[in-house]
Design a protein around this motif. Sequence first.
Motif, PDB file in Angstrom:
ATOM      1  N   ALA A  86       4.197   1.546   2.111  1.00  0.00           N
ATOM      2  CA  ALA A  86       5.286   2.445   1.721  1.00  0.00           C
ATOM      3  C   ALA A  86       4.792   3.883   1.850  1.00  0.00           C
ATOM      4  CB  ALA A  86       5.727   2.161   0.293  1.00  0.00           C
ATOM      5  N   ILE A  87       5.457   4.629   2.719  1.00  0.00           N
ATOM      6  CA  ILE A  87       5.059   6.012   2.996  1.00  0.00           C
ATOM      7  C   ILE A  87       6.132   6.932   2.429  1.00  0.00           C
ATOM      8  CG2 ILE A  87       4.761   7.700   4.863  1.00  0.00           C
ATOM      9  CD1 ILE A  87       3.775   5.271   6.572  1.00  0.00           C
ATOM     10  N   SER A  88       5.736   7.924   1.666  1.00  0.00           N
ATOM     11  CA  SER A  88       6.726   8.838   1.088  1.00  0.00           C
ATOM     12  C   SER A  88       6.461  10.268   1.536  1.00  0.00           C
ATOM     13  CB  SER A  88       6.676   8.788  -0.434  1.00  0.00           C
ATOM     14  OG  SER A  88       6.892   7.475  -0.877  1.00  0.00           O
ATOM     15  N   PHE A  89       7.535  10.959   1.931  1.00  0.00           N
ATOM     16  CA  PHE A  89       7.445  12.370   2.285  1.00  0.00           C
ATOM     17  C   PHE A  89       7.869  13.172   1.051  1.00  0.00           C
ATOM     18  CE2 PHE A  89       8.648  11.646   7.067  1.00  0.00           C
ATOM     19  CZ  PHE A  89       7.486  10.889   7.217  1.00  0.00           C
ATOM     20  N   CYS A  90       7.034  14.091   0.652  1.00  0.00           N
ATOM     21  CA  CYS A  90       7.358  14.850  -0.557  1.00  0.00           C
ATOM     22  C   CYS A  90       7.307  16.340  -0.258  1.00  0.00           C
ATOM     23  CB  CYS A  90       6.353  14.482  -1.658  1.00  0.00           C
ATOM     24  SG  CYS A  90       6.665  15.314  -3.210  1.00  0.00           S
ATOM     25  N   ASP A  91       8.460  17.011  -0.376  1.00  0.00           N
ATOM     26  CA  ASP A  91       8.438  18.461  -0.181  1.00  0.00           C
ATOM     27  C   ASP A  91       8.271  19.140  -1.536  1.00  0.00           C
ATOM     28  OD1 ASP A  91      10.961  18.893  -1.403  1.00  0.00           O
ATOM     29  OD2 ASP A  91      12.009  18.487   0.481  1.00  0.00           O
ATOM     30  N   ASN A  92       8.173  20.442  -1.491  1.00  0.00           N
ATOM     31  CA  ASN A  92       7.842  21.188  -2.710  1.00  0.00           C
ATOM     32  C   ASN A  92       8.813  20.902  -3.852  1.00  0.00           C
ATOM     33  OD1 ASN A  92       5.975  22.739  -3.876  1.00  0.00           O
ATOM     34  ND2 ASN A  92       6.874  24.699  -3.281  1.00  0.00           N
ATOM     35  N   LEU A 151       9.061  -7.170   7.036  1.00  0.00           N
ATOM     36  CA  LEU A 151       9.251  -5.722   7.034  1.00  0.00           C
ATOM     37  C   LEU A 151       7.972  -5.090   6.499  1.00  0.00           C
ATOM     38  CD1 LEU A 151      11.044  -3.257   7.422  1.00  0.00           C
ATOM     39  CD2 LEU A 151      11.893  -3.598   5.119  1.00  0.00           C
ATOM     40  N   ALA A 152       7.190  -4.511   7.398  1.00  0.00           N
ATOM     41  CA  ALA A 152       5.865  -4.036   6.993  1.00  0.00           C
ATOM     42  C   ALA A 152       5.876  -2.575   6.544  1.00  0.00           C
ATOM     43  CB  ALA A 152       4.880  -4.220   8.135  1.00  0.00           C
ATOM     44  N   TYR A 153       6.880  -1.790   6.983  1.00  0.00           N
ATOM     45  CA  TYR A 153       6.874  -0.364   6.669  1.00  0.00           C
ATOM     46  C   TYR A 153       8.180   0.098   6.032  1.00  0.00           C
ATOM     47  CZ  TYR A 153       2.665   0.191   9.409  1.00  0.00           C
ATOM     48  OH  TYR A 153       1.390   0.096   9.866  1.00  0.00           O
ATOM     49  N   ILE A 163      10.516   0.446  -2.405  1.00  0.00           N
ATOM     50  CA  ILE A 163       9.304  -0.080  -1.790  1.00  0.00           C
ATOM     51  C   ILE A 163       9.227  -1.597  -1.953  1.00  0.00           C
ATOM     52  CG2 ILE A 163       8.138   2.140  -2.180  1.00  0.00           C
ATOM     53  CD1 ILE A 163       6.149   0.598  -3.879  1.00  0.00           C
ATOM     54  N   GLY A 164      10.089  -2.129  -2.817  1.00  0.00           N
ATOM     55  CA  GLY A 164      10.194  -3.589  -2.944  1.00  0.00           C
ATOM     56  C   GLY A 164      10.789  -4.242  -1.705  1.00  0.00           C
ATOM     57  N   ARG A 165      11.293  -3.437  -0.776  1.00  0.00           N
ATOM     58  CA  ARG A 165      11.826  -4.006   0.485  1.00  0.00           C
ATOM     59  C   ARG A 165      10.698  -4.535   1.369  1.00  0.00           C
ATOM     60  NH1 ARG A 165      15.504  -5.363  -1.044  1.00  0.00           N
ATOM     61  NH2 ARG A 165      14.960  -4.453  -3.000  1.00  0.00           N
ATOM     62  N   THR A 166       9.491  -4.030   1.131  1.00  0.00           N
ATOM     63  CA  THR A 166       8.369  -4.501   1.944  1.00  0.00           C
ATOM     64  C   THR A 166       7.408  -5.278   1.046  1.00  0.00           C
ATOM     65  OG1 THR A 166       6.591  -3.831   3.420  1.00  0.00           O
ATOM     66  CG2 THR A 166       7.114  -2.297   1.690  1.00  0.00           C
ATOM     67  N   GLY A 167       6.445  -5.923   1.651  1.00  0.00           N
ATOM     68  CA  GLY A 167       5.448  -6.662   0.888  1.00  0.00           C
ATOM     69  C   GLY A 167       6.054  -7.785   0.074  1.00  0.00           C
ATOM     70  N   ARG A 168       7.115  -8.403   0.621  1.00  0.00           N
ATOM     71  CA  ARG A 168       7.802  -9.431  -0.145  1.00  0.00           C
ATOM     72  C   ARG A 168       7.045 -10.729  -0.190  1.00  0.00           C
ATOM     73  NH1 ARG A 168      14.135  -9.238   0.241  1.00  0.00           N
ATOM     74  NH2 ARG A 168      14.337  -7.159  -0.572  1.00  0.00           N
ATOM     75  N   ALA A 169       7.206 -11.412  -1.305  1.00  0.00           N
ATOM     76  CA  ALA A 169       6.641 -12.753  -1.477  1.00  0.00           C
ATOM     77  C   ALA A 169       5.213 -12.822  -0.941  1.00  0.00           C
ATOM     78  CB  ALA A 169       7.541 -13.798  -0.809  1.00  0.00           C
ATOM     79  N   GLY A 170       4.421 -11.849  -1.310  1.00  0.00           N
ATOM     80  CA  GLY A 170       2.991 -11.906  -1.007  1.00  0.00           C
ATOM     81  C   GLY A 170       2.576 -11.301   0.314  1.00  0.00           C
ATOM     82  N   ALA A 171       3.560 -10.972   1.197  1.00  0.00           N
ATOM     83  CA  ALA A 171       3.179 -10.347   2.474  1.00  0.00           C
ATOM     84  C   ALA A 171       2.715  -8.913   2.203  1.00  0.00           C
ATOM     85  CB  ALA A 171       4.380 -10.327   3.412  1.00  0.00           C
ATOM     86  N   GLN A 214       0.856  -1.178   0.000  1.00  0.00           N
ATOM     87  CA  GLN A 214       0.000   0.000   0.000  1.00  0.00           C
ATOM     88  C   GLN A 214       0.902   1.241   0.000  1.00  0.00           C
ATOM     89  OE1 GLN A 214      -2.608  -0.063   3.369  1.00  0.00           O
ATOM     90  NE2 GLN A 214      -3.684   1.729   2.600  1.00  0.00           N
ATOM     91  N   GLN A 215       0.591   2.200  -0.830  1.00  0.00           N
ATOM     92  CA  GLN A 215       1.458   3.371  -0.947  1.00  0.00           C
ATOM     93  C   GLN A 215       0.716   4.641  -0.537  1.00  0.00           C
ATOM     94  OE1 GLN A 215       3.617   3.250  -4.854  1.00  0.00           O
ATOM     95  NE2 GLN A 215       2.357   1.452  -5.143  1.00  0.00           N
ATOM     96  N   LYS A 216       1.451   5.520   0.141  1.00  0.00           N
ATOM     97  CA  LYS A 216       0.861   6.790   0.582  1.00  0.00           C
ATOM     98  C   LYS A 216       1.878   7.904   0.435  1.00  0.00           C
ATOM     99  CE  LYS A 216      -2.194   5.169   4.254  1.00  0.00           C
ATOM    100  NZ  LYS A 216      -2.306   5.110   5.712  1.00  0.00           N
ATOM    101  N   ILE A 217       1.378   9.092   0.116  1.00  0.00           N
ATOM    102  CA  ILE A 217       2.249  10.280   0.033  1.00  0.00           C
ATOM    103  C   ILE A 217       1.831  11.275   1.107  1.00  0.00           C
ATOM    104  CG2 ILE A 217       2.540  12.407  -1.321  1.00  0.00           C
ATOM    105  CD1 ILE A 217       4.239  10.506  -2.558  1.00  0.00           C
ATOM    106  N   TYR A 218       2.804  11.828   1.799  1.00  0.00           N
ATOM    107  CA  TYR A 218       2.551  12.942   2.700  1.00  0.00           C
ATOM    108  C   TYR A 218       3.258  14.154   2.114  1.00  0.00           C
ATOM    109  CZ  TYR A 218       0.897   9.953   6.528  1.00  0.00           C
ATOM    110  OH  TYR A 218       0.188   9.077   7.302  1.00  0.00           O
ATOM    111  N   PHE A 219       2.502  15.189   1.736  1.00  0.00           N
ATOM    112  CA  PHE A 219       3.143  16.432   1.315  1.00  0.00           C
ATOM    113  C   PHE A 219       3.530  17.186   2.585  1.00  0.00           C
ATOM    114  CE2 PHE A 219       0.534  15.317  -2.363  1.00  0.00           C
ATOM    115  CZ  PHE A 219       1.523  15.326  -3.329  1.00  0.00           C
ATOM    116  N   VAL A 220       4.776  17.610   2.641  1.00  0.00           N
ATOM    117  CA  VAL A 220       5.293  18.208   3.870  1.00  0.00           C
ATOM    118  C   VAL A 220       6.474  19.103   3.520  1.00  0.00           C
ATOM    119  CG1 VAL A 220       6.755  16.153   4.238  1.00  0.00           C
ATOM    120  CG2 VAL A 220       6.233  17.612   6.186  1.00  0.00           C
ATOM    121  N   ASP A 221       6.651  20.188   4.266  1.00  0.00           N
ATOM    122  CA  ASP A 221       7.832  21.019   4.035  1.00  0.00           C
ATOM    123  C   ASP A 221       9.068  20.280   4.527  1.00  0.00           C
ATOM    124  OD1 ASP A 221       6.512  23.123   2.873  1.00  0.00           O
ATOM    125  OD2 ASP A 221       6.096  24.111   4.791  1.00  0.00           O
TER     126      ASP A 221
END
Length: 428
Positions: free
Chosen positions: A343-349, A312-314, A331-339, A219-226
Amino acid sequence: MSFDNLNIIAPILMALKEEGYTQPTPIQQQAIPIVLRRKDLLGCAQTGTGKTAAFAIPVLQLMNESKQPGRKNIRALVLTPTRELAIQIDESFRNYGRHLDLKSLVIYGGVGQKPQTDALRQGVDILIATPGRLLDLIDQRHISLSHVEYFILDEADRMLDMGFIHDVKKIIARLPQKKQTLFFSATMPMEITRLSASILHQPERVEVTPQATTAETVQQKIYFVDKGNKKQLLIHLLQDPAIVTTLVFARTKHGADRVARDLTRAGIRAEAIHGDKSQNARQRALSNFKAKQTRVLVATDIAARGIDVDELAYVVNYDMPNVPETYVHRIGRTGRAGASGMAISFCDNEEREYLRDITKLIGIRIPSVDEHPFKPGTPLPPKESFDRPHHSQKQGVAAAGKRSDRPPVNNKKKKKRFGGWSNKKKVF
Ligand code: AMP
């Protein structure tokens, strides 16, 4: 499809069951029959697809079938770029081969060679090595490759990236002509294509998980943040006890150190892992993380590529990668082999253009979390989101105030002034 359909011998099937593997991954389904037919293989696959078992299982099986009683010789050589990967591959051979009488050994540089040469003297069937230390020990005549029947070159493209390709060629030149070669690379730059053509004999090609796809289980998520608020946002997210362990990616070594330091100051157990750390320090950090003694491992891309941690869940992208393929790797480090994984990403301007490139590559829009306490334009983090005051918090506040050139505003006002910012300026 189950492992039973792949003509795998009972002792290995038993070990796989004990590992909890119920069905082969796509690369295993494709590669195992090819290797068992004694064909050369060109595998385009990255870490996380199950490629280690795809070569370890059939190689163990072939070696077991043709085992000669008596003295042990190095009959299989696995060459891999990093110590972390080498250790993981050795663990895999030991796990899948635990009911067979075959001995594996892992050797790598950055540590004393005596324990390795002692172990070599005892006799080894399968050697897993990084290129530099292998060449050293060959030159000192501790190792002979003249009995190698199976040669596995792992992560060939990364050998090129890390400047090992010359050493790899030297090692290949010392291998017997007659052998079965399995060649793995996530990408195929020209030099790697040429190298593969020079050592593979009528290979069969298997390709899985094209570079541009992200696993559906993540599951992927973006947080916009300074930028100045990323630290606070990370600390805030880590207040969720459900996040037991997290791998955090930073773009630079210096950045990785800083994030680990900030988290430690906030009372969160964190360590950094990158190329400037000694092999021992890296290995120790990884072991602590695997044992869940360290909650957060902060890594650069090079250091992290081989990290294989069960459950590795996060994964957190503290910095957005500027190369979009790196996002897929990370993000391939998590969710391996079907688990399942998150993946949370911080994105600044400034990083919004990187996000645009990533979106283009993966072909989906990563959903953003619009309600969080550190939305862009937030000059002051709300006090209740901290466990206790710490040095870094003061720095963050000062930085935020300076950057915005505005006096601190209370939360309500701030919402009015800045609340719609992220929506209005959305890049999508
Ligand atoms: P690799 O791509 O070889 O680094 O493997 C990624 C992870 O998947 C490792 O943690 C393996 O233990 C795990 N794995 C490999 N094959 C299977 C399978 N068939 N079922 C479940 N897990 C697997």
